[in-house]
Motif scaffolding. Structure first.
Motif, mmCIF file in Angstrom:
data_model
loop_
_atom_site.group_PDB
_atom_site.id
_atom_site.type_symbol
_atom_site.label_atom_id
_atom_site.label_comp_id
_atom_site.label_asym_id
_atom_site.label_seq_id
_atom_site.Cartn_x
_atom_site.Cartn_y
_atom_site.Cartn_z
ATOM 1 N N LEU A 1 0.823 -1.205 0.000
ATOM 2 C CA LEU A 1 0.000 0.000 0.000
ATOM 3 C C LEU A 1 0.857 1.255 0.000
ATOM 4 O O LEU A 1 0.593 2.210 -0.736
ATOM 5 N N GLN A 2 1.893 1.251 0.814
ATOM 6 C CA GLN A 2 2.762 2.419 0.868
ATOM 7 C C GLN A 2 3.484 2.611 -0.464
ATOM 8 O O GLN A 2 3.605 3.736 -0.958
ATOM 9 N N SER A 3 3.937 1.531 -1.068
ATOM 10 C CA SER A 3 4.595 1.627 -2.376
ATOM 11 C C SER A 3 3.640 2.176 -3.422
ATOM 12 O O SER A 3 4.011 3.012 -4.248
ATOM 13 N N TRP A 4 2.398 1.711 -3.382
ATOM 14 C CA TRP A 4 1.387 2.182 -4.319
ATOM 15 C C TRP A 4 1.156 3.673 -4.126
ATOM 16 O O TRP A 4 1.094 4.431 -5.092
ATOM 17 N N GLN A 5 1.044 4.106 -2.889
ATOM 18 C CA GLN A 5 0.799 5.516 -2.622
ATOM 19 C C GLN A 5 1.990 6.382 -3.030
ATOM 20 O O GLN A 5 1.810 7.480 -3.556
ATOM 21 N N ILE A 6 3.193 5.906 -2.815
ATOM 22 C CA ILE A 6 4.381 6.651 -3.225
ATOM 23 C C ILE A 6 4.435 6.738 -4.747
ATOM 24 O O ILE A 6 4.727 7.799 -5.303
ATOM 25 N N ALA A 7 4.118 5.637 -5.425
ATOM 26 C CA ALA A 7 4.105 5.656 -6.894
ATOM 27 C C ALA A 7 3.067 6.648 -7.409
ATOM 28 O O ALA A 7 3.332 7.404 -8.356
ATOM 29 N N GLU A 8 1.889 6.675 -6.788
ATOM 30 C CA GLU A 8 0.853 7.640 -7.176
ATOM 31 C C GLU A 8 1.345 9.078 -6.959
ATOM 32 O O GLU A 8 1.137 9.949 -7.800
ATOM 33 N N ALA A 9 1.979 9.308 -5.821
ATOM 34 C CA ALA A 9 2.482 10.655 -5.522
ATOM 35 C C ALA A 9 3.595 11.040 -6.500
ATOM 36 O O ALA A 9 3.674 12.189 -6.940
#
Length: 168
Positions: A101-109
């Motif tokens: 989830l954190q990786s996904w959110q960082i990629a989105e950001a």
């Protein structure tokens, strides 16, 4: 009723109960604090209504709620320490879910950054290049790399705070 309101109504109907139970365990049974966290989570969902669907919003909602609890704990304790969460307190999910989830959110950001800022962050932090090496690869002066890095990290921090990943 606009689409954002409808999405939030659906999110509230589907996720409020499970989210409240999850947060209640994280805050040691404090119903008022749990309700505050759930309401803040749903407020943030409303701000991202165009990106969320009620069926797939669970991981996003749980991550935002967890980060809000951590942020609140840090503010109350006055130091940057971890929230004492026992593994039994976490909902049953696959291993590494937080990391994913954190990786996904960082990629989105990262996708929200300008291409110039994103390329500097990738070169410096993902490819672990020095400023001099990144400047050579990107074909820009070292000062430009430093400046872009400064503004990119600020924009990245703001984007992650908006998603509830870091404390605000």
């Amino acid at each position: 009723m606009d689409r954002g309101e409808e999405v939030v109504r659906q999110l509230y109907g589907r996720w409020r109960g499970p989210l409240h139970g999850y947060v209640l365990r994280l805050v040691g049974g404090d119903h008022q604090q749990a309700e505050d966290v759930v309401q803040e989570t749903l407020l943030r969902a409303w701000k991202h209504a165009d990106e969320l669907t009620p069926d797939d919003a669970g991981p996003w909602l749980y991550t935002v709620a967890r980060n809000l609890v951590i942020s609140g704990f840090r503010k109350r304790s006055g130091r940057n320490s971890e929230v004492p969460i026992e593994p039994a307190d976490l909902p049953p999910v696959a291993d590494q879910v937080d990391h994913v989830l954190q990786s996904w959110q960082i990629a989105e950001a990262l996708r929200a950054l300008t291409p110039d800022h994103r390329s500097v962050v990738v070169e410096l932090y993902y490819r672990r290049r020095t400023v001099k090496e990144a400047a050579a690869v990107l074909g820009v002066p070292q000062g430009t790399v430093k400046s872009r890095c400064f503004y990119a990290l600020r924009a990245l921090r703001d984007a992650l705070e908006e998603r509830g990943v870091t404390e605000s």
